[in-house]
Structure formats: C-alpha cells, structure tokens
Design a protein around this motif. Structure first.
Motif, mmCIF file in Angstrom:
data_model
loop_
_atom_site.group_PDB
_atom_site.id
_atom_site.type_symbol
_atom_site.label_atom_id
_atom_site.label_comp_id
_atom_site.label_asym_id
_atom_site.label_seq_id
_atom_site.Cartn_x
_atom_site.Cartn_y
_atom_site.Cartn_z
ATOM 1 N N THR A 87 -6.760 8.928 -18.731
ATOM 2 C CA THR A 87 -6.076 9.347 -17.504
ATOM 3 C C THR A 87 -6.094 8.188 -16.523
ATOM 4 O OG1 THR A 87 -8.071 10.095 -16.391
ATOM 5 C CG2 THR A 87 -6.963 11.694 -17.822
ATOM 6 N N GLN B 10 7.442 8.353 -17.418
ATOM 7 C CA GLN B 10 7.743 7.907 -16.062
ATOM 8 C C GLN B 10 7.756 6.392 -15.948
ATOM 9 O OE1 GLN B 10 4.822 9.806 -13.489
ATOM 10 N NE2 GLN B 10 6.433 11.145 -12.743
ATOM 11 N N ILE C 93 3.095 5.825 -19.170
ATOM 12 C CA ILE C 93 2.629 6.793 -18.186
ATOM 13 C C ILE C 93 3.620 7.956 -18.178
ATOM 14 C CG2 ILE C 93 2.100 7.203 -15.753
ATOM 15 C CD1 ILE C 93 1.440 4.190 -15.601
ATOM 16 N N GLY D 293 9.438 13.058 -20.436
ATOM 17 C CA GLY D 293 8.326 12.977 -19.499
ATOM 18 C C GLY D 293 7.844 11.568 -19.214
ATOM 19 N N SER E 100 4.666 11.995 -16.920
ATOM 20 C CA SER E 100 4.554 12.867 -15.748
ATOM 21 C C SER E 100 3.522 13.955 -16.016
ATOM 22 C CB SER E 100 5.915 13.481 -15.412
ATOM 23 O OG SER E 100 6.407 14.208 -16.516
ATOM 24 N N ASP E 101 2.946 14.460 -14.928
ATOM 25 C CA ASP E 101 1.990 15.561 -15.039
ATOM 26 C C ASP E 101 2.665 16.744 -15.724
ATOM 27 O OD1 ASP E 101 0.048 14.109 -13.740
ATOM 28 O OD2 ASP E 101 0.423 15.021 -11.779
ATOM 29 N N GLY E 102 1.921 17.418 -16.562
ATOM 30 C CA GLY E 102 2.442 18.583 -17.254
ATOM 31 C C GLY E 102 3.062 18.273 -18.606
ATOM 32 N N THR E 103 3.171 16.981 -18.948
ATOM 33 C CA THR E 103 3.712 16.616 -20.256
ATOM 34 C C THR E 103 2.700 16.977 -21.334
ATOM 35 O OG1 THR E 103 4.957 14.771 -19.300
ATOM 36 C CG2 THR E 103 4.534 14.675 -21.657
ATOM 37 N N ASP E 104 3.170 17.533 -22.421
ATOM 38 C CA ASP E 104 2.299 17.837 -23.555
ATOM 39 C C ASP E 104 1.884 16.508 -24.180
ATOM 40 O OD1 ASP E 104 1.029 18.576 -25.894
ATOM 41 O OD2 ASP E 104 2.670 19.816 -26.639
ATOM 42 N N ILE E 105 0.663 16.085 -23.907
ATOM 43 C CA ILE E 105 0.202 14.755 -24.307
ATOM 44 C C ILE E 105 0.162 14.605 -25.823
ATOM 45 C CG2 ILE E 105 -2.279 15.246 -24.244
ATOM 46 C CD1 ILE E 105 -0.548 12.043 -23.022
#
Length: 87
Positions: free
Chosen positions: A61, A7, A23, A5, A25-30
């Motif tokens: 964010t 980017q 950084i 994930g 990607s959206d939806g990555t398990d932070i």
C-alpha cells in the motif's frame, strides 16, 4: 495501459534493473488487477531479452512507501542561534 482502475504508472530504470509501479484507485479488486498484470507480463515474455524474467512484488500500500517531506518556515520567523550542548 487500459487496466481497469489504473490511476498511475511509474517506471524506474537503472543498469540491470527496470521497475514499474502501478497505482490503482481505491476499491479496485487487487487480486483481479494482479491477474491482469500477470497476463500482460506473460504476453511480453517473448519480447524481452534472453534471461529476463519479469516478477511481481508482494501486494503493498502507499503506507509501505518511503515518505518524502520538506521543512518550511514562515517568512516572518525570527532567526535564532543554534544552542550549544553546554547550556
């Protein structure tokens, strides 16, 4: 590199400070991403100069970033005089 994930990776180095921004990607398990980064930091510990202790900042964010902007004008815009405070 090679983190799921990821980017973009940015780095900034000044005297006495090195900062990396990752950084994802959206939806990555932070939380999973932070765990993987933490593991990589631990693996690097022996390669860093004595006294260096890498740390991760709190989760943020893009909204927490300083926003940069530019002002532009239309090429056919009319020039105007600055208004005085006494008008």
């Amino acid at each position: 590199m090679g983190l799921p994930g990821l980017q973009e990776m940015r780095s900034l180095t000044k005297f006495g400070l090195s900062q990396m921004t990752l950084i994802f990607s959206d939806g990555t398990d932070i939380f999973r991403a932070r765990q993987l980064v933490s593991e990589r930091l631990q693996n690097l510990q022996n390669e860093l100069p004595p006294g260096c202790t890498p740390q991760m900042a709190p989760i943020t964010t893009g909204l927490g970033e300083i926003m940069y902007y530019t002002l532009a004008y239309q090429p056919d815009a009319k020039k105007s005089r600055p208004r005085s405070g006494n008008s």
